[in-house]
Design a protein around this motif. Structure first.
Motif, PDB file in Angstrom:
ATOM      1  N   GLN A 324      96.998   2.749  93.739  1.00  0.00           N
ATOM      2  CA  GLN A 324      97.883   3.816  93.244  1.00  0.00           C
ATOM      3  C   GLN A 324      97.734   5.057  94.124  1.00  0.00           C
ATOM      4  O   GLN A 324      98.714   5.667  94.544  1.00  0.00           O
ATOM      5  CB  GLN A 324      97.549   4.163  91.795  1.00  0.00           C
ATOM      6  CG  GLN A 324      97.839   3.035  90.829  1.00  0.00           C
ATOM      7  CD  GLN A 324      97.387   3.351  89.412  1.00  0.00           C
ATOM      8  OE1 GLN A 324      97.852   4.315  88.796  1.00  0.00           O
ATOM      9  NE2 GLN A 324      96.482   2.568  88.884  1.00  0.00           N
ATOM     10  N   GLN A 327      99.481   4.542  97.396  1.00  0.00           N
ATOM     11  CA  GLN A 327     100.936   4.727  97.325  1.00  0.00           C
ATOM     12  C   GLN A 327     101.286   6.213  97.224  1.00  0.00           C
ATOM     13  O   GLN A 327     102.275   6.677  97.782  1.00  0.00           O
ATOM     14  CB  GLN A 327     101.508   3.955  96.132  1.00  0.00           C
ATOM     15  CG  GLN A 327     101.490   2.455  96.374  1.00  0.00           C
ATOM     16  CD  GLN A 327     101.876   1.656  95.154  1.00  0.00           C
ATOM     17  OE1 GLN A 327     103.029   1.663  94.742  1.00  0.00           O
ATOM     18  NE2 GLN A 327     100.922   0.956  94.567  1.00  0.00           N
ATOM     19  N   GLN A 328     100.461   6.964  96.510  1.00  0.00           N
ATOM     20  CA  GLN A 328     100.711   8.412  96.418  1.00  0.00           C
ATOM     21  C   GLN A 328     100.572   9.057  97.802  1.00  0.00           C
ATOM     22  O   GLN A 328     101.416   9.862  98.212  1.00  0.00           O
ATOM     23  CB  GLN A 328      99.727   9.033  95.400  1.00  0.00           C
ATOM     24  CG  GLN A 328     100.073   8.625  93.967  1.00  0.00           C
ATOM     25  CD  GLN A 328      98.883   8.596  93.027  1.00  0.00           C
ATOM     26  OE1 GLN A 328      97.774   9.024  93.355  1.00  0.00           O
ATOM     27  NE2 GLN A 328      99.105   8.087  91.817  1.00  0.00           N
ATOM     28  N   VAL A 331     103.590   8.303  99.899  1.00  0.00           N
ATOM     29  CA  VAL A 331     104.758   9.110  99.547  1.00  0.00           C
ATOM     30  C   VAL A 331     104.561  10.561  99.997  1.00  0.00           C
ATOM     31  O   VAL A 331     105.416  11.141 100.677  1.00  0.00           O
ATOM     32  CB  VAL A 331     105.019   9.026  98.026  1.00  0.00           C
ATOM     33  CG1 VAL A 331     106.035  10.066  97.577  1.00  0.00           C
ATOM     34  CG2 VAL A 331     105.481   7.619  97.655  1.00  0.00           C
ATOM     35  N   PRO A 338     109.064   6.093  96.741  1.00  0.00           N
ATOM     36  CA  PRO A 338     108.286   5.301  95.770  1.00  0.00           C
ATOM     37  C   PRO A 338     108.635   3.816  95.834  1.00  0.00           C
ATOM     38  O   PRO A 338     107.743   2.967  95.708  1.00  0.00           O
ATOM     39  CB  PRO A 338     108.690   5.912  94.423  1.00  0.00           C
ATOM     40  CG  PRO A 338     109.056   7.333  94.756  1.00  0.00           C
ATOM     41  CD  PRO A 338     109.708   7.276  96.116  1.00  0.00           C
ATOM     42  N   ALA A 341     106.966   2.317  98.913  1.00  0.00           N
ATOM     43  CA  ALA A 341     105.516   2.212  98.698  1.00  0.00           C
ATOM     44  C   ALA A 341     105.195   1.009  97.812  1.00  0.00           C
ATOM     45  O   ALA A 341     104.214   0.289  98.049  1.00  0.00           O
ATOM     46  CB  ALA A 341     104.984   3.505  98.080  1.00  0.00           C
ATOM     47  N   SER A 345     103.149  -2.498  98.772  1.00  0.00           N
ATOM     48  CA  SER A 345     101.899  -2.773  98.045  1.00  0.00           C
ATOM     49  C   SER A 345     101.967  -4.077  97.263  1.00  0.00           C
ATOM     50  O   SER A 345     101.012  -4.424  96.559  1.00  0.00           O
ATOM     51  CB  SER A 345     101.624  -1.638  97.050  1.00  0.00           C
ATOM     52  OG  SER A 345     101.539  -0.421  97.741  1.00  0.00           O
ATOM     53  N   ARG A 378     108.788   5.389  88.942  1.00  0.00           N
ATOM     54  CA  ARG A 378     108.508   6.417  89.948  1.00  0.00           C
ATOM     55  C   ARG A 378     107.349   7.331  89.554  1.00  0.00           C
ATOM     56  O   ARG A 378     106.779   8.029  90.383  1.00  0.00           O
ATOM     57  CB  ARG A 378     109.775   7.240  90.225  1.00  0.00           C
ATOM     58  CG  ARG A 378     110.843   6.402  90.917  1.00  0.00           C
ATOM     59  CD  ARG A 378     112.173   7.111  90.960  1.00  0.00           C
ATOM     60  NE  ARG A 378     112.684   7.314  89.601  1.00  0.00           N
ATOM     61  CZ  ARG A 378     113.866   7.847  89.328  1.00  0.00           C
ATOM     62  NH1 ARG A 378     114.673   8.237  90.300  1.00  0.00           N
ATOM     63  NH2 ARG A 378     114.263   7.993  88.070  1.00  0.00           N
ATOM     64  N   LEU A 380     104.553   6.361  88.907  1.00  0.00           N
ATOM     65  CA  LEU A 380     103.339   5.818  89.539  1.00  0.00           C
ATOM     66  C   LEU A 380     102.884   6.715  90.692  1.00  0.00           C
ATOM     67  O   LEU A 380     101.690   6.920  90.906  1.00  0.00           O
ATOM     68  CB  LEU A 380     103.596   4.402  90.050  1.00  0.00           C
ATOM     69  CG  LEU A 380     102.344   3.682  90.511  1.00  0.00           C
ATOM     70  CD1 LEU A 380     101.660   2.986  89.333  1.00  0.00           C
ATOM     71  CD2 LEU A 380     102.642   2.675  91.591  1.00  0.00           C
ATOM     72  N   THR A 381     103.842   7.222  91.451  1.00  0.00           N
ATOM     73  CA  THR A 381     103.465   8.105  92.561  1.00  0.00           C
ATOM     74  C   THR A 381     103.655   9.588  92.209  1.00  0.00           C
ATOM     75  O   THR A 381     102.868  10.428  92.642  1.00  0.00           O
ATOM     76  CB  THR A 381     104.277   7.750  93.829  1.00  0.00           C
ATOM     77  OG1 THR A 381     105.626   7.464  93.476  1.00  0.00           O
ATOM     78  CG2 THR A 381     103.679   6.550  94.529  1.00  0.00           C
ATOM     79  N   TYR A 382     104.671   9.871  91.423  1.00  0.00           N
ATOM     80  CA  TYR A 382     104.978  11.261  91.066  1.00  0.00           C
ATOM     81  C   TYR A 382     103.812  11.914  90.317  1.00  0.00           C
ATOM     82  O   TYR A 382     103.393  13.033  90.613  1.00  0.00           O
ATOM     83  CB  TYR A 382     106.255  11.241  90.219  1.00  0.00           C
ATOM     84  CG  TYR A 382     106.580  12.476  89.443  1.00  0.00           C
ATOM     85  CD1 TYR A 382     106.754  13.703  90.076  1.00  0.00           C
ATOM     86  CD2 TYR A 382     106.742  12.417  88.050  1.00  0.00           C
ATOM     87  CE1 TYR A 382     107.076  14.836  89.337  1.00  0.00           C
ATOM     88  CE2 TYR A 382     107.068  13.529  87.314  1.00  0.00           C
ATOM     89  CZ  TYR A 382     107.220  14.742  87.958  1.00  0.00           C
ATOM     90  OH  TYR A 382     107.526  15.848  87.227  1.00  0.00           O
ATOM     91  N   PHE A 384     100.254  11.992  90.013  1.00  0.00           N
ATOM     92  CA  PHE A 384      99.089  11.495  90.757  1.00  0.00           C
ATOM     93  C   PHE A 384      97.764  11.885  90.091  1.00  0.00           C
ATOM     94  O   PHE A 384      97.716  12.813  89.291  1.00  0.00           O
ATOM     95  CB  PHE A 384      99.126  11.937  92.218  1.00  0.00           C
ATOM     96  CG  PHE A 384      99.234  13.433  92.436  1.00  0.00           C
ATOM     97  CD1 PHE A 384     100.474  14.056  92.519  1.00  0.00           C
ATOM     98  CD2 PHE A 384      98.091  14.210  92.590  1.00  0.00           C
ATOM     99  CE1 PHE A 384     100.574  15.429  92.738  1.00  0.00           C
ATOM    100  CE2 PHE A 384      98.177  15.582  92.815  1.00  0.00           C
ATOM    101  CZ  PHE A 384      99.425  16.189  92.881  1.00  0.00           C
TER     102      PHE A 384
END
Ligand code: NIG
Ligand code: FE
Length: 401
Positions: A324, A327-328, A331, A338, A341, A345, A378, A380-382, A384
């Motif tokens: 996670q 991916q952050q 981005v 997202p 990413a 992954s 989204r 998941l990355t937004y 963090f």
């Protein structure tokens, strides 16, 4: 049978037999209000209001489901730690200076040689479980903290043991060519690595080399990888981490499965890798951990249709098990979307370790899934810094890591 009922959305790359590249990396499928039916270790149906005859039903309302993450590059079997080196890095010492002074990889080699197999198992198991808790369902693990036959074998045995526990699946890589150990000249050590190949053949699927200034030259890397190819190993390479030093071009010549790092690769190297069918594995945790702004040129790679994957590189220099976080970083620091990413992954990272049955949620694919406590994928990355994974299903079984 297992029925996951009522997900807010099921998000997945499209089913494909080739890694996704270019604009296709940004096109994921989003299925709102969807159920998933699992039989054994396979997904057998996805759709709305699936019937549950005889299946165990899990209520996933309010949750987002996506494929489990495939982490295609880790060094997670090691002993000891290197928190003091972070302070050195903050004072301006570079990764390569620390290695040249007997720290870095060589420090971890000393500690890993000292541990017995059971201690190494216990230290590694904690990290392995943490990776699963953060959503990794298949994990590649390298050796390379032994740099002598006995300890390389010990590490590979521990990596195989982790894969035998019925938790995440593993793919194992021999990386005797990780650094030149102290007390031996480089020519002799390279011969020793080539000699080790037959001893570790049963314990590893891939062979990897750290091709970099301060580690192995292009010619030395070629020798090791060609010998490994003859013995039937899949090939990987750590290349162009700090600059375009020929590792990426060697990867394209040899047609390795993946070339990893690539922060310094030029456009010519990127297009050569694309033309040879190599996957670029990007490791944004590594520049982050060495306090560098020099991230891999992901946008340029996507514009040039090189399929890219993401990985943690989990090691004592870059200490994270979290796909996670990776991916952050992809981005926020490499301008990947997202969706890109997530593709990098899941399905693309599965291809990067030779797996073609996972990383996608569709009929017939392996039931490796994560159930996330977020309202929209989204997040998941937004959002963090928080573990969004609520539960993990690997091969159709709920895994309590
Ligand atoms: O991928 N670069 C070589 N190997 C690892 C680091 C290993 C270590 O520093 O212990 C990497 O970054
Ligand atoms: Fe690495």
């Amino acid at each position: 049978m297992l029925l996951l009922r009522g997900a807010i959305e099921v998000v997945t790359p499209p089913a494909t037999s080739l890694p996704l590249a270019g604009e296709a990396m940004d096109k994921i499928e989003r299925h709102p209000n969807t159920d998933i039916l699992i039989d054994g270790d396979k997904i057998v149906d996805i759709g709305k209001n699936l019937s549950s005859d005889g299946a165990d039903v899990i209520d996933v309302s309010g949750k987002v489901i996506m494929p489990g993450f495939v982490d295609p590059h880790t060094h997670l079997v090691w002993s000891g730690s290197r928190e003091h080196e972070l302070e050195w890095k903050l004072k301006g010492r570079t990764y390569q200076e620390i290695l040249a002074d007997g720290g870095g990889i060589l420090r971890t080699v000393k500690e890993t040689r000292k541990s017995d197999e059971e201690q190494l198992q216990q230290e590694s198991l904690i990290r392995f479980k943490n990776a699963i808790k953060h959503g990794s369902t298949t994990i590649e693990i390298k050796s390379g903290y032994g740099l002598e036959k006995e300890t390389e074998i010990k590490q590979l045995k521990v990596a195989n043991w982790l894969g035998s526990l019925g938790l995440a699946e593993t793919v194992i890589t021999f990386m005797g060519a990780h650094a030149i150990p102290e007390g031996i000249d480089r020519r002799s050590y390279i011969l020793e690595v080539i000699d080790m190949l037959s001893d570790v053949r049963e314990l590893a699927d891939f062979c990897d080399v750290f091709c970099e200034e301060g580690a192995f030259t292009v010619d030395e890397s070629r020798k090791v990888l060609e010998a490994a190819m003859k013995q039937g190993f899949g090939l990987k390479i750590h290349a162009d981490e700090f600059g375009d030093t020929g590792g990426g071009r060697l990867a394209s010549e040899l047609g390795v499965m993946s070339a990893d790092h690539l922060a310094g690769s030029t456009t010519e190297t990127i297009t050569a890798l694309r033309d040879s069918g190599t996957i670029g594995v990007l490791l944004p945790g590594t520049p982050f951990a060495i306090l560098s702004d020099h991230f891999a040129p992901a946008r340029k790679m996507i514009a040039n249709n090189l399929p890219i994957a993401l990985a943690t590189d989990c090691n004592p220099n870059c200490y994270t098990e979290s796909m996670q976080l990776v991916q952050q970083l992809a981005v926020f620091r490499m301008n990947m979307t997202p969706a890109e990413a997530l593709v990098a992954s899941t399905i693309n990272s599965a291809f990067a370790i030779g797996k073609t049955d996972r990383g996608c949620i569709a009929k017939g694919w392996r039931a490796d899934l994560i159930i996330c406590d977020i309202p929209d994928y989204r997040h998941l990355t937004y959002h963090f810094g928080k573990n969004h994974v609520d539960s993990v299903i690997i091969g159709g079984r709920i895994i309590d890591a």
